[in-house]
Design a protein around this motif. Structure first.
Motif, PDB file in Angstrom:
ATOM      1  N   GLY A  97       1.305  11.340   4.293  1.00 21.70           N
ATOM      2  CA  GLY A  97       1.650   9.930   4.443  1.00 21.70           C
ATOM      3  C   GLY A  97       1.393   9.397   5.835  1.00 21.70           C
ATOM      4  O   GLY A  97       1.921   8.351   6.205  1.00 21.70           O
ATOM      5  N   ASN A  98       0.545  10.098   6.607  1.00 24.02           N
ATOM      6  CA  ASN A  98       0.282   9.643   7.985  1.00 24.02           C
ATOM      7  C   ASN A  98      -0.366   8.261   8.034  1.00 24.02           C
ATOM      8  O   ASN A  98      -0.220   7.538   9.021  1.00 24.02           O
ATOM      9  CB  ASN A  98      -0.581  10.659   8.736  1.00 24.02           C
ATOM     10  CG  ASN A  98      -1.820  11.087   7.965  1.00 24.02           C
ATOM     11  OD1 ASN A  98      -2.156  10.511   6.937  1.00 24.02           O
ATOM     12  ND2 ASN A  98      -2.495  12.093   8.462  1.00 24.02           N
ATOM     13  N   PHE A  99      -1.063   7.881   6.961  1.00 24.59           N
ATOM     14  CA  PHE A  99      -1.702   6.560   6.947  1.00 24.59           C
ATOM     15  C   PHE A  99      -0.679   5.427   6.984  1.00 24.59           C
ATOM     16  O   PHE A  99      -0.988   4.322   7.439  1.00 24.59           O
ATOM     17  CB  PHE A  99      -2.618   6.410   5.716  1.00 24.59           C
ATOM     18  CG  PHE A  99      -1.884   6.351   4.415  1.00 24.59           C
ATOM     19  CD1 PHE A  99      -1.431   5.143   3.903  1.00 24.59           C
ATOM     20  CD2 PHE A  99      -1.648   7.510   3.686  1.00 24.59           C
ATOM     21  CE1 PHE A  99      -0.767   5.082   2.690  1.00 24.59           C
ATOM     22  CE2 PHE A  99      -0.967   7.461   2.478  1.00 24.59           C
ATOM     23  CZ  PHE A  99      -0.531   6.247   1.984  1.00 24.59           C
ATOM     24  N   LEU A 100       0.557   5.702   6.517  1.00 26.13           N
ATOM     25  CA  LEU A 100       1.587   4.664   6.494  1.00 26.13           C
ATOM     26  C   LEU A 100       1.943   4.211   7.909  1.00 26.13           C
ATOM     27  O   LEU A 100       2.205   3.030   8.151  1.00 26.13           O
ATOM     28  CB  LEU A 100       2.839   5.176   5.782  1.00 26.13           C
ATOM     29  CG  LEU A 100       2.698   5.482   4.289  1.00 26.13           C
ATOM     30  CD1 LEU A 100       3.950   6.158   3.755  1.00 26.13           C
ATOM     31  CD2 LEU A 100       2.398   4.206   3.520  1.00 26.13           C
ATOM     32  N   GLY A 101       1.960   5.153   8.826  1.00 26.38           N
ATOM     33  CA  GLY A 101       2.257   4.800  10.200  1.00 26.38           C
ATOM     34  C   GLY A 101       1.076   4.206  10.935  1.00 26.38           C
ATOM     35  O   GLY A 101       1.244   3.444  11.896  1.00 26.38           O
ATOM     36  N   ARG A 102      -0.124   4.532  10.491  1.00 28.74           N
ATOM     37  CA  ARG A 102      -1.330   4.081  11.186  1.00 28.74           C
ATOM     38  C   ARG A 102      -1.732   2.658  10.798  1.00 28.74           C
ATOM     39  O   ARG A 102      -2.138   1.862  11.635  1.00 28.74           O
ATOM     40  CB  ARG A 102      -2.486   5.033  10.872  1.00 28.74           C
ATOM     41  CG  ARG A 102      -2.308   6.438  11.424  1.00 28.74           C
ATOM     42  CD  ARG A 102      -3.381   7.389  10.906  1.00 28.74           C
ATOM     43  NE  ARG A 102      -3.284   8.715  11.505  1.00 28.74           N
ATOM     44  CZ  ARG A 102      -4.051   9.735  11.167  1.00 28.74           C
ATOM     45  NH1 ARG A 102      -4.958   9.594  10.194  1.00 28.74           N
ATOM     46  NH2 ARG A 102      -3.904  10.894  11.763  1.00 28.74           N
ATOM     47  N   MET A 103      -1.591   2.335   9.539  1.00 28.74           N
ATOM     48  CA  MET A 103      -2.173   1.100   9.032  1.00 28.74           C
ATOM     49  C   MET A 103      -1.471  -0.158   9.548  1.00 28.74           C
ATOM     50  O   MET A 103      -2.070  -1.234   9.563  1.00 28.74           O
ATOM     51  CB  MET A 103      -2.168   1.111   7.497  1.00 28.74           C
ATOM     52  CG  MET A 103      -0.792   1.159   6.885  1.00 28.74           C
ATOM     53  SD  MET A 103      -0.838   1.573   5.114  1.00 28.74           S
ATOM     54  CE  MET A 103      -1.624   0.131   4.437  1.00 28.74           C
TER      55      MET A 103
END
Length: 304
Positions: A97-103
């Motif tokens: 779920g790292n994309f949740l923090g990046r986007m």
């Protein structure tokens, strides 16, 4: 993002509790007087393993920079989104779920690309695990050789999809805006996949070195045995769903299975596996929270 189904979440919780009980049972029945883990015989190796945290996260940073720098050239935003992704990944199953923090640091129209780029990056990290896990299958007697062939077949299939996925799908024209954007992002990522695989390969070797160095810190010296065993642990944990990031409990269970009946004591194997989780998951997440906290309200980069 869709919510996880209650039934699936329940299975993961039951698996987690079962494995935790299994680990507790095995540790309860171990002879702790023969344990090496609570006193380091070679502290230098422990220090080297700790310093490799920088190399490990550095590889992940270059993977993220490779995929995102053409969207924005501001290094500070890239850095903030990177740390934010570490924190989000720590709180999500398997760290995916790292994309949740990046986007949140990018415009709405770029968010699909961030999701797809993060997925491709995560898949690139799975490939070395399968490849070297297959090699390990041929050197560990308790593992059936057939698992090695299955791992080779699966890694070959994923490798083909990873590098040539867009050529395997029919290229039909569509009025669907979502699909058009998806195909465009696929093409943009096409030129980045070799670089992503290269950084993932290096990161896997760093991760393996950390694991082996920790065992060496506790007095074990058979590097090839330790290395192949570590590769097997990575392979086994990659195919089991995790309740949260870092494969905590699952990796310890795999370590117990791999090292049972060998020169490595079970308590040592469990402690080393816990240290790997602390080094590569807990510490980076703690650092990222410190780095991300002062800038938790991004400005002009959030939306269009």
């Amino acid at each position: 993002m869709k919510k996880q189904r209650p039934g699936r979440a329940l299975v993961k919780v039951l698996l987690f509790v079962t494995l935790l009980g299994f680990i507790a049972y095995r540790l309860w029945n171990e002879n702790w007087s023969q344990m090496n883990g609570l006193h380091f015989r070679n502290p230098t190796y422990l220090i080297l393993a700790f310093l490799l945290i920088i190399a490990n996260q550095g590889c992940e940073w270059f993977k993220w920079k490779t995929t995102a720098e053409h969207l924005i050239s501001d290094t500070s935003v890239l850095r903030k989104s990177f740390f934010s992704g570490i924190g989000a990944g720590f709180l999500t199953p398997n760290g995916w779920g790292n994309f949740l923090g990046r986007m949140v640091y990018f415009r709405k129209r770029d968010r699909m690309y961030i999701v797809l780029a993060s997925f491709v990056s995560n898949v690139s990290q799975v490939l070395p695990t399968l490849i070297f896990g297959a090699i390990a299958c041929f050197f560990i007697p308790k593992i059936p050789v057939s698992l090695g062939y299955v791992s080779i077949a699966v890694s070959t299939f994923i490798l083909i999809c990873f590098f040539f996925g867009e050529h395997l799908l029919p290229k039909r024209r569509t009025r669907n805006k979502f699909l058009r954007h998806f195909r465009l992002f696929q093409e943009q990522l096409g030129s980045l996949r070799v670089s992503l695989f290269g950084w993932s390969f290096i990161r896997f070797q760093v991760f393996s070195a950390q694991y082996v160095l920790l065992f060496m810190a506790f007095g074990y010296t058979d590097i090839w045995f330790l290395l192949t065993s570590v590769w097997m642990i990575f392979l086994l944990t990659s195919i089991v769903p995790s309740l949260w990031s870092g494969k905590i409990v699952i990796r310890e269970t795999a370590a117990i299975f791999v090292f049972t009946g060998t020169m490595v004591s079970i308590p040592d194997a469990v402690i080393v596996s816990l240290l790997i989780w602390v080094f590569n998951n807990a510490i980076p997440a703690a650092v990222s929270s410190i780095a991300w906290l002062p800038v938790s309200k991004p400005d002009v980069h959030v939306v269009d």
